[in-house]
Design an enzyme around this catalytic site. Structure first.
Site, PDB file in Angstrom:
ATOM      1  N   HIS A  86       0.850  -1.200   0.000  1.00 52.15           N
ATOM      2  CA  HIS A  86       0.000   0.000   0.000  1.00 52.15           C
ATOM      3  C   HIS A  86       0.880   1.243   0.000  1.00 52.15           C
ATOM      4  O   HIS A  86       1.673   1.438   0.916  1.00 52.15           O
ATOM      5  CB  HIS A  86      -0.917   0.005   1.233  1.00 52.15           C
ATOM      6  CG  HIS A  86      -2.126  -0.862   1.063  1.00 52.15           C
ATOM      7  ND1 HIS A  86      -3.326  -0.605   1.687  1.00 52.15           N
ATOM      8  CD2 HIS A  86      -2.322  -1.966   0.312  1.00 52.15           C
ATOM      9  CE1 HIS A  86      -4.209  -1.535   1.337  1.00 52.15           C
ATOM     10  NE2 HIS A  86      -3.617  -2.381   0.519  1.00 52.15           N
ATOM     11  N   TYR A 220      -9.179   5.521   7.407  1.00 51.23           N
ATOM     12  CA  TYR A 220      -9.363   5.857   8.826  1.00 51.23           C
ATOM     13  C   TYR A 220     -10.422   6.960   8.883  1.00 51.23           C
ATOM     14  O   TYR A 220     -10.258   8.002   8.252  1.00 51.23           O
ATOM     15  CB  TYR A 220      -8.054   6.373   9.446  1.00 51.23           C
ATOM     16  CG  TYR A 220      -6.990   5.305   9.596  1.00 51.23           C
ATOM     17  CD1 TYR A 220      -6.151   4.968   8.535  1.00 51.23           C
ATOM     18  CD2 TYR A 220      -6.816   4.646  10.805  1.00 51.23           C
ATOM     19  CE1 TYR A 220      -5.175   3.993   8.679  1.00 51.23           C
ATOM     20  CE2 TYR A 220      -5.836   3.674  10.958  1.00 51.23           C
ATOM     21  CZ  TYR A 220      -5.021   3.346   9.904  1.00 51.23           C
ATOM     22  OH  TYR A 220      -4.047   2.387  10.048  1.00 51.23           O
ATOM     23  N   PRO A 312      -4.322   0.432  18.660  1.00 52.56           N
ATOM     24  CA  PRO A 312      -4.077  -0.075  17.304  1.00 52.56           C
ATOM     25  C   PRO A 312      -4.148   0.979  16.197  1.00 52.56           C
ATOM     26  O   PRO A 312      -3.817   0.668  15.051  1.00 52.56           O
ATOM     27  CB  PRO A 312      -5.181  -1.130  17.126  1.00 52.56           C
ATOM     28  CG  PRO A 312      -6.221  -0.789  18.120  1.00 52.56           C
ATOM     29  CD  PRO A 312      -5.539  -0.113  19.258  1.00 52.56           C
ATOM     30  N   LYS A 316       0.979  -0.259  15.058  1.00 56.50           N
ATOM     31  CA  LYS A 316       2.385  -0.377  15.461  1.00 56.50           C
ATOM     32  C   LYS A 316       2.712  -1.588  16.343  1.00 56.50           C
ATOM     33  O   LYS A 316       3.889  -1.917  16.520  1.00 56.50           O
ATOM     34  CB  LYS A 316       2.827   0.893  16.225  1.00 56.50           C
ATOM     35  CG  LYS A 316       2.884   2.134  15.378  1.00 56.50           C
ATOM     36  CD  LYS A 316       4.038   2.080  14.387  1.00 56.50           C
ATOM     37  CE  LYS A 316       3.923   3.091  13.290  1.00 56.50           C
ATOM     38  NZ  LYS A 316       3.989   2.552  11.942  1.00 56.50           N
ATOM     39  N   TYR A 404       3.990   6.362   9.883  1.00 59.44           N
ATOM     40  CA  TYR A 404       3.108   5.260   9.491  1.00 59.44           C
ATOM     41  C   TYR A 404       3.891   4.147   8.800  1.00 59.44           C
ATOM     42  O   TYR A 404       3.655   2.959   9.075  1.00 59.44           O
ATOM     43  CB  TYR A 404       1.984   5.778   8.573  1.00 59.44           C
ATOM     44  CG  TYR A 404       0.856   4.795   8.432  1.00 59.44           C
ATOM     45  CD1 TYR A 404      -0.167   4.750   9.380  1.00 59.44           C
ATOM     46  CD2 TYR A 404       0.815   3.886   7.386  1.00 59.44           C
ATOM     47  CE1 TYR A 404      -1.197   3.827   9.282  1.00 59.44           C
ATOM     48  CE2 TYR A 404      -0.212   2.956   7.281  1.00 59.44           C
ATOM     49  CZ  TYR A 404      -1.213   2.936   8.228  1.00 59.44           C
ATOM     50  OH  TYR A 404      -2.221   2.014   8.138  1.00 59.44           O
TER      51      TYR A 404
HETATM   52  P1  RFL Z   1       1.106 -11.718  21.734  1.00 59.73           P
HETATM   53  O1  RFL Z   1       0.681 -11.783  20.315  1.00 59.73           O
HETATM   54  O2  RFL Z   1       0.106 -11.322  22.752  1.00 59.73           O
HETATM   55  O3  RFL Z   1       1.718 -13.136  22.114  1.00 59.73           O
HETATM   56  C1  RFL Z   1       2.066 -13.480  23.442  1.00 59.73           C
HETATM   57  C2  RFL Z   1       2.009 -14.980  23.568  1.00 59.73           C
HETATM   58  O4  RFL Z   1       2.383 -15.356  24.895  1.00 59.73           O
HETATM   59  C3  RFL Z   1       1.481 -16.331  25.381  1.00 59.73           C
HETATM   60  N1  RFL Z   1       1.490 -16.316  26.846  1.00 59.73           N
HETATM   61  C4  RFL Z   1       2.154 -17.210  27.609  1.00 59.73           C
HETATM   62  N2  RFL Z   1       2.923 -18.258  27.252  1.00 59.73           N
HETATM   63  C5  RFL Z   1       3.476 -19.010  28.267  1.00 59.73           C
HETATM   64  N3  RFL Z   1       3.263 -18.723  29.593  1.00 59.73           N
HETATM   65  C6  RFL Z   1       2.495 -17.685  29.973  1.00 59.73           C
HETATM   66  N4  RFL Z   1       2.307 -17.410  31.269  1.00 59.73           N
HETATM   67  C7  RFL Z   1       1.914 -16.871  28.961  1.00 59.73           C
HETATM   68  N5  RFL Z   1       1.112 -15.775  28.972  1.00 59.73           N
HETATM   69  C8  RFL Z   1       0.872 -15.455  27.692  1.00 59.73           C
HETATM   70  C9  RFL Z   1       0.146 -15.943  24.769  1.00 59.73           C
HETATM   71  O5  RFL Z   1      -0.775 -17.033  24.725  1.00 59.73           O
HETATM   72  C10 RFL Z   1       0.580 -15.495  23.387  1.00 59.73           C
HETATM   73  O6  RFL Z   1       0.582 -16.562  22.460  1.00 59.73           O
HETATM   74  O7  RFL Z   1       2.347 -10.711  21.908  1.00 59.73           O
HETATM   75  P2  RFL Z   1       3.550 -10.405  20.922  1.00 59.73           P
HETATM   76  O8  RFL Z   1       4.155 -11.671  20.389  1.00 59.73           O
HETATM   77  O9  RFL Z   1       4.383  -9.427  21.642  1.00 59.73           O
HETATM   78  O10 RFL Z   1       2.877  -9.695  19.646  1.00 59.73           O
HETATM   79  C11 RFL Z   1       2.236  -8.456  19.786  1.00 59.73           C
HETATM   80  C12 RFL Z   1       1.122  -8.323  18.746  1.00 59.73           C
HETATM   81  O11 RFL Z   1       0.308  -9.469  18.816  1.00 59.73           O
HETATM   82  C13 RFL Z   1       0.284  -7.058  18.979  1.00 59.73           C
HETATM   83  O12 RFL Z   1       1.102  -5.968  19.324  1.00 59.73           O
HETATM   84  C14 RFL Z   1      -0.525  -6.665  17.724  1.00 59.73           C
HETATM   85  O13 RFL Z   1      -1.491  -7.633  17.438  1.00 59.73           O
HETATM   86  C15 RFL Z   1      -1.192  -5.312  17.905  1.00 59.73           C
HETATM   87  N6  RFL Z   1      -2.055  -4.937  16.791  1.00 59.73           N
HETATM   88  C16 RFL Z   1      -1.500  -4.427  15.621  1.00 59.73           C
HETATM   89  N7  RFL Z   1      -0.166  -4.337  15.478  1.00 59.73           N
HETATM   90  C17 RFL Z   1       0.375  -3.906  14.289  1.00 59.73           C
HETATM   91  O14 RFL Z   1       1.623  -3.819  14.191  1.00 59.73           O
HETATM   92  N8  RFL Z   1      -0.414  -3.572  13.202  1.00 59.73           N
HETATM   93  C18 RFL Z   1      -1.770  -3.648  13.278  1.00 59.73           C
HETATM   94  O15 RFL Z   1      -2.428  -3.409  12.267  1.00 59.73           O
HETATM   95  C19 RFL Z   1      -2.376  -4.060  14.530  1.00 59.73           C
HETATM   96  N9  RFL Z   1      -3.698  -4.164  14.644  1.00 59.73           N
HETATM   97  C20 RFL Z   1      -3.429  -5.065  16.904  1.00 59.73           C
HETATM   98  C21 RFL Z   1      -4.243  -4.663  15.807  1.00 59.73           C
HETATM   99  C22 RFL Z   1      -4.025  -5.577  18.062  1.00 59.73           C
HETATM  100  C23 RFL Z   1      -5.385  -5.685  18.145  1.00 59.73           C
HETATM  101  N10 RFL Z   1      -5.939  -6.237  19.328  1.00 59.73           N
HETATM  102  C24 RFL Z   1      -6.837  -7.314  19.330  1.00 59.73           C
HETATM  103  C25 RFL Z   1      -5.360  -5.871  20.598  1.00 59.73           C
HETATM  104  C26 RFL Z   1      -5.602  -4.740  15.881  1.00 59.73           C
HETATM  105  C27 RFL Z   1      -6.198  -5.239  17.064  1.00 59.73           C
HETATM  106  C28 RFL Z   1      -7.691  -5.258  17.101  1.00 59.73           C
HETATM  107  C1  PHB Z   2      -6.127  -4.309  10.719  1.00 63.43           C
HETATM  108  O1  PHB Z   2      -6.254  -4.556   9.516  1.00 63.43           O
HETATM  109  O2  PHB Z   2      -6.432  -5.132  11.590  1.00 63.43           O
HETATM  110  C2  PHB Z   2      -5.621  -2.978  11.130  1.00 63.43           C
HETATM  111  C3  PHB Z   2      -5.131  -2.098  10.174  1.00 63.43           C
HETATM  112  C4  PHB Z   2      -4.661  -0.855  10.564  1.00 63.43           C
HETATM  113  C5  PHB Z   2      -4.704  -0.496  11.894  1.00 63.43           C
HETATM  114  C6  PHB Z   2      -5.179  -1.372  12.850  1.00 63.43           C
HETATM  115  C7  PHB Z   2      -5.653  -2.629  12.466  1.00 63.43           C
HETATM  116  O3  PHB Z   2      -4.271   0.745  12.244  1.00 63.43           O
END
Ligand code: RFL
Ligand code: PHB
Length: 412
Positions: A86, A220, A312, A316, A404
């Site tokens: 993108h 957005y 989110p 990042k 971004y």
């Molecule tokens: P995770 O993915 O939470 O993984 C942590 C893992 O640790 C396990 N765990 C344990 N394991 C052993 N013993 C324990 N006591 C434990 N406790 C927990 C968990 O089960 C899990 O498997 O953290 P990690 O690896 O640091 O990754 C971080 C990302 O997942 C997170 O920052 C992103 O998903 C955030 N996020 C976004 N990030 C982006 O860069 N671009 C995006 O577009 C974006 N969109 C989002 C998002 C997060 C969202 N939510 C649901 C919070 C959109 C949403 C809606």
């Molecule tokens: C997503 O596609 O889940 C998404 C994209 C951009 C954002 C957050 C989430 O800023």
């Protein structure tokens, strides 16, 4: 070959490794792959099943530095083949769309739309192909002898139970990649870490559906009814979000109610072009900014959501997790190759320098685009003035675009 199977029998779980990684999210899995490439022995210990980890629908936007890290880990091929580059994003304010030309404003940089689920799947697959061990469904994981303030001879240990059998793995270092609610940060003695937190007074209701995206680029949306985001996973799968009240429950939101509310927030053209369909997944996520300082305690290194959370809006979270483990893997490689320990000594400082900038951007973008319950009046006018400035100023748009697409990493 099952990519989410951990061990055939618990006898395969070793009693010693170089790096014990807690958590098989993107941070833990990517670190595992980078360490493998550097010839460093590591075991991943995850509390959930592999299928559960793969079922979590989260991020969708990959920065160039994250794409580079996935390439370095040898897992970038499918992202390059199937991910959508993108070159721009759109901001829709009160029914009018404004395009931010990411590529033109950053000297040709772009982001790649490729779901976290797919990144996770690629990393799991690579791990299974190499025969590297991930212990899924580990119960009662605990970390011990983290070694801060003791002699260099201190040996950390990880304990857990699997299939009713107790295990202990001794290691040189522990990587706490266990997310915001994990055990690693919580195991550091009170007072050794400082935390900073901001909780936002709303959440995001997300919906995934097999319908074509409403537009080629992400939109957005700031509307009088609150924020919305039109995103995607592919040309046939869309991801939409609505700002919602924190007391809303996902069961309250039928698919029809979601689509109706989305229409009320979109511009007329998007309303015309929106294709709706049954949801595959719906969930509500609260929004929070959170940072731990430092990201190290003795031989425990925190990475990803275990150390920091961003709302989110800036996309990042996953990208910060990838940057942290890139720093950490390079530092561990320098240590084990006998080069020096500077990377380990400076891990927290280097990672935090980038983390705070992403925190600032995510907070700014969140503050700009959402309706705040107590903001009527002066706060609304400030948002409007900031948006008017943004749309009239190339300098302001460049600042948005640079953040971004992702700020550079400084490795040495
Ligand atoms: P995770 O993915 O939470 O993984 C942590 C893992 O640790 C396990 N765990 C344990 N394991 C052993 N013993 C324990 N006591 C434990 N406790 C927990 C968990 O089960 C899990 O498997 O953290 P990690 O690896 O640091 O990754 C971080 C990302 O997942 C997170 O920052 C992103 O998903 C955030 N996020 C976004 N990030 C982006 O860069 N671009 C995006 O577009 C974006 N969109 C989002 C998002 C997060 C969202 N939510 C649901 C919070 C959109 C949403 C809606
Ligand atoms: C997503 O596609 O889940 C998404 C994209 C951009 C954002 C957050 C989430 O800023």
């Amino acid at each position: 070959m099952s990519i989410t199977k951990s061990t055939d029998s618990s006898t395969m779980i070793p009693t010693r490794t170089q790096v014990a990684i807690i958590g098989a999210g993107p941070a833990g899995l990517l670190l595992g792959q980078l360490l493998y490439k550097a010839g460093i022995d590591a075991v991943i210990i995850e509390r959930q099943s592999g299928d559960y980890v793969l079922g979590r629908i989260r991020a969708g936007v990959i920065e160039q530095t994250t794409a580079d890290a996935l390439d370095a880990a040898g897992v970038g091929a499918r992202m390059h083949a199937e991910g959508l580059p993108h070159d721009g994003v759109e901001l829709c304010v009160d029914g009018q769309r404004h395009r931010i030309d990411l590529a033109a404003l950053t000297g040709g940089k772009h982001v790649t739309v490729y779901g976290q689920t797919e990144v996770t799947r690629d990393l799991m697959e690579a791990r299974a192909t190499e025969g590297l061990l991930t212990v899924y469904e580990a119960q009662g994981v605990s970390v011990h002898d983290l070694g801060a303030g003791t002699s260099t001879g201190s040996q950390p240990r990880v304990r857990f139970t699997r299939d009713g059998v107790a295990h202990e793995i001794a290691c040189d270092y522990i990587a706490g990649c266990d997310g915001f609610h994990g055990v690693c940060r919580a195991s550091v003695p009170a007072g050794a870490l400082r935390t900073f937190e901001k909780v936002y007074p709303f959440g995001w209701l997300g919906l995934l559906a097999d319908v074509p995206p409403v537009s080629d680029e992400l939109i957005y949306v700031r509307s009088p009814r609150g924020f919305a985001l039109c995103s995607m996973r592919s040309k046939t799968r869309s991801r939409y979000y609505l700002q919602c009240s924190l007391d809303h429950k996902v069961e309250q939101w039928s698919d029809a109610a979601f689509w109706e509310e989305l229409r009320l927030r979109l511009d007329p053209q998007a309303c015309d072009e929106l294709v709706t369909g049954p949801s595959i997944e719906k969930s509500i996520a609260p929004l929070r900014s959170f940072v731990t300082e430092p990201m190290r305690f003795g031989r425990l290194f925190l990475a990803g959501d275990a150390a920091h959370i961003v709302p989110p809006t800036g996309a990042k979270g996953l990208n910060l997790a990838a940057a942290d483990v890139t720093y950490l893997a390079a530092a561990l490689a320098d240590h084990y190759n006998g080069r020096d320990d500077e990377g380990l000594a400076r891990y927290s400082e280097r990672a935090l320098a980038r983390v705070w900038k992403a925190e600032r951007f995510s907070w700014w973008f969140t503050s700009l685009m959402h309706r705040f319950p107590d903001n009527a009046g002066f706060g609304d006018r400030m948002q409007e003035a900031e948006l008017a400035y943004l749309f009239g100023s190339q300098a302001a748009q460049t600042a948005l675009a640079e953040n971004y697409v992702g700020l550079p990493m400084v490795l040495h």
